[in-house]
Design a protein around this motif. Structure first.
Motif, PDB file in Angstrom:
ATOM      1  N   LEU A 221      13.355 -12.458  -6.056  1.00  0.00           N
ATOM      2  CA  LEU A 221      13.629 -12.741  -7.458  1.00  0.00           C
ATOM      3  C   LEU A 221      12.351 -13.056  -8.228  1.00  0.00           C
ATOM      4  N   VAL A 222      11.574 -13.997  -7.749  1.00  0.00           N
ATOM      5  CA  VAL A 222      10.350 -14.378  -8.456  1.00  0.00           C
ATOM      6  C   VAL A 222       9.359 -13.217  -8.492  1.00  0.00           C
ATOM      7  N   ALA A 223       9.205 -12.526  -7.372  1.00  0.00           N
ATOM      8  CA  ALA A 223       8.231 -11.434  -7.304  1.00  0.00           C
ATOM      9  C   ALA A 223       8.599 -10.284  -8.230  1.00  0.00           C
ATOM     10  N   VAL A 224       9.873  -9.922  -8.309  1.00  0.00           N
ATOM     11  CA  VAL A 224      10.262  -8.781  -9.132  1.00  0.00           C
ATOM     12  C   VAL A 224      10.147  -9.100 -10.622  1.00  0.00           C
ATOM     13  N   VAL A 225      10.226 -10.366 -10.987  1.00  0.00           N
ATOM     14  CA  VAL A 225      10.082 -10.747 -12.394  1.00  0.00           C
ATOM     15  C   VAL A 225       8.615 -10.823 -12.795  1.00  0.00           C
ATOM     16  N   PHE A 226       7.768 -11.370 -11.926  1.00  0.00           N
ATOM     17  CA  PHE A 226       6.390 -11.665 -12.312  1.00  0.00           C
ATOM     18  C   PHE A 226       5.388 -10.581 -11.926  1.00  0.00           C
ATOM     19  N   LEU A 227       5.712  -9.699 -10.979  1.00  0.00           N
ATOM     20  CA  LEU A 227       4.770  -8.669 -10.553  1.00  0.00           C
ATOM     21  C   LEU A 227       5.154  -7.336 -11.181  1.00  0.00           C
ATOM     22  N   ARG A 228       4.185  -6.706 -11.864  1.00  0.00           N
ATOM     23  CA  ARG A 228       4.455  -5.487 -12.603  1.00  0.00           C
ATOM     24  C   ARG A 228       3.783  -4.256 -12.014  1.00  0.00           C
ATOM     25  N   SER A 229       2.573  -4.382 -11.528  1.00  0.00           N
ATOM     26  CA  SER A 229       1.823  -3.233 -11.027  1.00  0.00           C
ATOM     27  C   SER A 229       2.035  -3.076  -9.526  1.00  0.00           C
ATOM     28  N   GLU A 230       2.004  -1.824  -9.071  1.00  0.00           N
ATOM     29  CA  GLU A 230       2.318  -1.519  -7.675  1.00  0.00           C
ATOM     30  C   GLU A 230       1.310  -2.127  -6.712  1.00  0.00           C
ATOM     31  N   GLN A 231       0.037  -2.240  -7.124  1.00  0.00           N
ATOM     32  CA  GLN A 231      -0.962  -2.802  -6.215  1.00  0.00           C
ATOM     33  C   GLN A 231      -0.774  -4.300  -5.988  1.00  0.00           C
ATOM     34  N   ASN A 232       0.050  -4.946  -6.807  1.00  0.00           N
ATOM     35  CA  ASN A 232       0.331  -6.375  -6.634  1.00  0.00           C
ATOM     36  C   ASN A 232       1.694  -6.636  -5.998  1.00  0.00           C
ATOM     37  N   TYR A 233       2.447  -5.591  -5.687  1.00  0.00           N
ATOM     38  CA  TYR A 233       3.768  -5.782  -5.110  1.00  0.00           C
ATOM     39  C   TYR A 233       3.667  -6.481  -3.752  1.00  0.00           C
ATOM     40  N   THR A 234       4.663  -7.292  -3.484  1.00  0.00           N
ATOM     41  CA  THR A 234       4.878  -7.779  -2.122  1.00  0.00           C
ATOM     42  C   THR A 234       5.916  -6.871  -1.451  1.00  0.00           C
ATOM     43  N   LEU A 235       6.136  -7.056  -0.166  1.00  0.00           N
ATOM     44  CA  LEU A 235       7.034  -6.156   0.566  1.00  0.00           C
ATOM     45  C   LEU A 235       8.456  -6.103   0.003  1.00  0.00           C
ATOM     46  N   PRO A 236       9.088  -7.250  -0.338  1.00  0.00           N
ATOM     47  CA  PRO A 236      10.452  -7.144  -0.885  1.00  0.00           C
ATOM     48  C   PRO A 236      10.517  -6.327  -2.166  1.00  0.00           C
ATOM     49  N   VAL A 237       9.500  -6.426  -3.033  1.00  0.00           N
ATOM     50  CA  VAL A 237       9.502  -5.641  -4.266  1.00  0.00           C
ATOM     51  C   VAL A 237       9.173  -4.182  -3.961  1.00  0.00           C
ATOM     52  N   GLY A 238       8.240  -3.958  -3.041  1.00  0.00           N
ATOM     53  CA  GLY A 238       7.923  -2.587  -2.669  1.00  0.00           C
ATOM     54  C   GLY A 238       9.093  -1.872  -2.036  1.00  0.00           C
ATOM     55  N   LEU A 239       9.948  -2.609  -1.354  1.00  0.00           N
ATOM     56  CA  LEU A 239      11.108  -1.997  -0.713  1.00  0.00           C
ATOM     57  C   LEU A 239      12.037  -1.343  -1.716  1.00  0.00           C
ATOM     58  N   VAL A 253      13.575   3.243   4.270  1.00  0.00           N
ATOM     59  CA  VAL A 253      14.019   1.900   3.896  1.00  0.00           C
ATOM     60  C   VAL A 253      14.087   0.996   5.117  1.00  0.00           C
ATOM     61  N   MET A 254      14.676   1.488   6.188  1.00  0.00           N
ATOM     62  CA  MET A 254      14.784   0.689   7.402  1.00  0.00           C
ATOM     63  C   MET A 254      13.430   0.511   8.080  1.00  0.00           C
ATOM     64  N   THR A 255      12.525   1.458   7.888  1.00  0.00           N
ATOM     65  CA  THR A 255      11.175   1.297   8.427  1.00  0.00           C
ATOM     66  C   THR A 255      10.469   0.111   7.775  1.00  0.00           C
ATOM     67  N   VAL A 256      10.559   0.012   6.450  1.00  0.00           N
ATOM     68  CA  VAL A 256       9.973  -1.135   5.754  1.00  0.00           C
ATOM     69  C   VAL A 256      10.674  -2.422   6.167  1.00  0.00           C
ATOM     70  N   ALA A 257      11.985  -2.354   6.393  1.00  0.00           N
ATOM     71  CA  ALA A 257      12.715  -3.539   6.844  1.00  0.00           C
ATOM     72  C   ALA A 257      12.221  -4.011   8.210  1.00  0.00           C
ATOM     73  N   VAL A 258      11.934  -3.070   9.105  1.00  0.00           N
ATOM     74  CA  VAL A 258      11.398  -3.437  10.418  1.00  0.00           C
ATOM     75  C   VAL A 258      10.030  -4.094  10.264  1.00  0.00           C
ATOM     76  N   VAL A 259       9.194  -3.552   9.392  1.00  0.00           N
ATOM     77  CA  VAL A 259       7.876  -4.144   9.151  1.00  0.00           C
ATOM     78  C   VAL A 259       8.021  -5.558   8.607  1.00  0.00           C
ATOM     79  N   MET A 260       9.017  -5.782   7.754  1.00  0.00           N
ATOM     80  CA  MET A 260       9.242  -7.117   7.201  1.00  0.00           C
ATOM     81  C   MET A 260       9.726  -8.098   8.262  1.00  0.00           C
TER      82      MET A 260
END
Length: 287
Positions: A221-239, A253-260
């Protein structure tokens, strides 16, 4: 004749108790095994789906093609680094601040300490969504929107109230007599805290650190509201970038989930042996 002295009677009763006890242990083990298996089913499904061939692929059976595609054609490496950065900083700051604050909450007495304790309780009971919009307006004026530093400030603030409570609860289990003995030997209050209390609080410190890590690592929730550019994304937002409007390729999608999932699993596996109960139980023997 005393029945308790009859030959073989006592051993027969003991044998019956052993059989009943063994049956009870067997049922408990079976129940725990079933619960564990049920909990592992979703994890197994995620892993199996990540090994399935993607849409349009000529591969058959299980393959690592999804992992190759995700790491070569997306910015998952950057997202992983951002998530690790904000999580490690959150853990470090939260533990360094929560440890002395929890000690004051545990050992202090008075109206000010009670008011501080009540304030922590009120803060931790508020839902995050109530503060996101006002904080976004405030951070926009300070230039902290779309910044990992701004997200880190929010994560530290979000974890602090619960982290202080966790540290205070563990400090309560450490006898104050240990500190009094250190004071009599000439140790200062800060010295006794660092050498006696903190050194015997490793399980509490690790619990607080893991809680802080998981909160910042899994936050969306916090990351998707405050992070706008792709280079600043965290994994949950990048997913979320893998989800399309009409269809979703579940392999990436499941590959990123495994990495998380890997960092939390590794942390629990490494730190599990440091969690102990009753480590200072014999420190006051004879008193």
């Amino acid at each position: 004749m005393d029945s308790s002295k009859a030959p073989g009677l006592g051993s027969g009763r003991a044998r019956d108790r052993d059989i009943k006890g063994g049956n009870g242990r067997w049922w408990r083990f079976a129940a725990l095994l079933a619960i564990t298996a049920a909990a592992l089913v979703p994890l197994g499904a995620v892993l199996l789906l990540s090994l399935q061939p993607p849409f349009g692929s000529a591969s058959q059976g299980m393959t690592l093609e999804n992992y190759t595609t995700v790491f070569s054609k997306t910015a998952i490496g950057t997202w992983l680094g951002n998530s690790l950065l904000v999580s490690v900083v959150t853990v470090a700051v939260a533990v360094m601040v929560a440890a002395p604050a929890g000690y004051v909450l545990s050992r202090g007495r008075g109206r000010l300490v009670s008011a501080f304790s009540l304030g922590l309780f009120v803060v931790q009971s508020l839902p995050v969504i109530t503060a996101v919009i006002p904080l976004f307006i405030l951070f926009a004026g300070l230039g902290l929107v779309d910044s990992l530093a701004g997200v880190n400030i929010l994560y530290v603030g979000g974890t602090m109230s619960v982290a202080v409570w966790m540290m205070a609860a563990y400090f309560d289990s450490i006898p104050i007599s240990l500190e009094e003995a250190a004071w009599m030997d000439g140790c200062s209050v800060f010295g006794s805290f660092a050498r006696i209390v903190l050194r015997n609080s490793l399980p509490g410190v690790l619990s607080t650190a893991i809680f802080s890590f998981l909160l910042s690592w899994n936050d969306y929730l916090v990351a998707v509201v405050f992070l706008r550019s792709e280079q600043n994304y965290t994994l949950p937002v990048g997913l979320q970038t893998f989800f399309q409007q009409n269809q979703t390729d579940w392999g990436p999608v499941m590959t990123v989930a495994v990495v998380m999932m890997l960092p939390p699993i590794l942390i629990f596996a490494v730190l599990n042996r440091f969690f102990s109960v009753g480590g200072i139980g014999g420190s006051l023997a004879g008193r």
